[in-house]
Design a protein around this motif. Structure first.
Motif, PDB file in Angstrom:
ATOM      1  N   ALA A 115       0.117 -15.152   1.580  1.00 35.28           N
ATOM      2  CA  ALA A 115      -0.167 -14.288   1.552  1.00 35.28           C
ATOM      3  C   ALA A 115      -1.640 -13.079   1.678  1.00 35.28           C
ATOM      4  N   ASP A 116      -2.502 -13.213   2.599  1.00 39.49           N
ATOM      5  CA  ASP A 116      -3.592 -12.708   2.661  1.00 39.49           C
ATOM      6  C   ASP A 116      -2.681 -12.055   4.651  1.00 39.49           C
ATOM      7  N   GLN A 117      -2.316 -12.721   5.116  1.00 36.89           N
ATOM      8  CA  GLN A 117      -1.645 -11.716   6.194  1.00 36.89           C
ATOM      9  C   GLN A 117      -0.875 -10.770   5.774  1.00 36.89           C
ATOM     10  N   MET A 126       4.155  -7.662  -2.583  1.00 36.56           N
ATOM     11  CA  MET A 126       3.269  -8.750  -1.917  1.00 36.56           C
ATOM     12  C   MET A 126       3.489  -9.808  -2.660  1.00 36.56           C
ATOM     13  N   LEU A 127       4.489  -9.197  -4.393  1.00 37.12           N
ATOM     14  CA  LEU A 127       4.867 -10.495  -4.822  1.00 37.12           C
ATOM     15  C   LEU A 127       6.556 -10.362  -5.146  1.00 37.12           C
ATOM     16  N   PRO A 175     -13.757  -7.327   9.357  1.00 40.39           N
ATOM     17  CA  PRO A 175     -13.044  -5.943  10.234  1.00 40.39           C
ATOM     18  C   PRO A 175     -12.293  -7.156  11.203  1.00 40.39           C
ATOM     19  N   GLN A 176     -12.829  -7.841  11.685  1.00 36.15           N
ATOM     20  CA  GLN A 176     -12.630  -9.276  13.066  1.00 36.15           C
ATOM     21  C   GLN A 176     -11.309  -9.604  12.338  1.00 36.15           C
ATOM     22  N   ALA A 177     -12.222 -10.227  10.526  1.00 40.92           N
ATOM     23  CA  ALA A 177     -11.193 -11.320  10.327  1.00 40.92           C
ATOM     24  C   ALA A 177      -9.899 -10.681  10.178  1.00 40.92           C
ATOM     25  N   VAL A 178      -9.915  -9.424  10.170  1.00 40.41           N
ATOM     26  CA  VAL A 178      -8.416  -8.338   9.462  1.00 40.41           C
ATOM     27  C   VAL A 178      -7.819  -8.234  11.307  1.00 40.41           C
ATOM     28  N   ARG A 179      -8.502  -8.249  12.226  1.00 39.89           N
ATOM     29  CA  ARG A 179      -6.793  -7.745  13.047  1.00 39.89           C
ATOM     30  C   ARG A 179      -6.684  -9.581  13.356  1.00 39.89           C
ATOM     31  N   GLY A 180      -8.223 -10.384  13.232  1.00 35.32           N
ATOM     32  CA  GLY A 180      -7.151 -11.858  13.520  1.00 35.32           C
ATOM     33  C   GLY A 180      -5.935 -12.199  12.992  1.00 35.32           C
ATOM     34  N   ARG A 181      -5.903 -11.945  11.017  1.00 39.20           N
ATOM     35  CA  ARG A 181      -4.411 -12.265  10.478  1.00 39.20           C
ATOM     36  C   ARG A 181      -3.384 -10.938  10.816  1.00 39.20           C
TER      37      ARG A 181
END
Length: 213
Positions: free
Chosen positions: A164-166, A61-62, A191-197
């Motif tokens: 960063a979130d993706q 990540m960093l 979880p739906q937003a997770v799927r999108g990202r």
């Protein structure tokens, strides 16, 4: 359990659990239960289980070893302090992943707006070692080794360009095997937003890695 510091024996130099000790969900829940009651060796085993996993996540990540080590240390120290309040032993793993992920995102938010190529080894170098070790014939082939290193460097660069979130979604799913619900809890999204990202991250990485197909 008194004190707020991580027990000294649980720092980065300690050894992993002994072979045959087991670290599956049932064993881990038992360790959490013991640690919650003040058993220091049980917590040291939990640290041995999670410190490498969390470091890999934080480093990818960093892209900075010092920041990644700080995230892991802070997360495990906080884990030691929060154990008395934990109501379900099985929740410990999700809690440490969630805490480490959010600490990484905090670091990224507070970095300067001047990007730079951070020092340190390729955060995916361990994957290169695994890939070459799988085939003893190829392991001795310099061309294959160089090809794997170049492919992983391309992946590292592509990952670094993701929001960063993706990047967090992709790493938690593809590298650490987290469920959509677990990732959503870590990032405080559905979880739906997770799927999108995750879909957008995969699309970007697929395009970036076209030459390696």
């Amino acid at each position: 359990m008194a004190g707020s510091e991580l027990p000294h024996a649980a720092y980065y130099g300690m050894s992993s659990p002994r072979a045959g000790s087991g670290n599956g969900p049932a064993d881990e829940a038992a360790l959490v239960a013991l640690a919650r009651g003040g058993d220091l060796p049980a917590f040291e085993y939990l640290v041995a289980i999670y410190q490498r996993r969390l470091f890999r996540l934080a480093y990818r990540m960093l892209r900075d070893r010092g920041d990644a080590e700080d995230v892991v240390q802070d997360t495990l120290t906080a884990g030691w302090r929060m154990l008395p309040t934990l109501t379900r032993e099985e929740a410990f793993g999700g809690w440490v992943y969630r805490t480490a992920t959010n600490r990484c995102l905090d670091v990224l938010r507070h970095r300067t707006s001047h990007p730079q190529d951070l020092p340190g080894a390729d955060p995916l170098a361990d994957a290169a070692a695994v890939a070459t070790a799988r085939d003893s014939d190829r392991e001795a082939d310099p061309h294959h080794t160089a090809e794997v290193a170049a492919e992983l460097e391309s992946l590292r660069r592509a990952l670094s360009l993701l929001p960063a979130d993706q990047r967090a979604c992709w790493l938690l799913r593809e590298v650490h095997g987290q469920s959509y619900a677990e990732i959503g809890a870590a990032l405080r999204i559905s979880p739906q937003a997770v799927r999108g990202r995750l879909s957008r991250a995969r699309e970007h990485l697929s395009a970036a890695m076209t030459q390696w197909r």
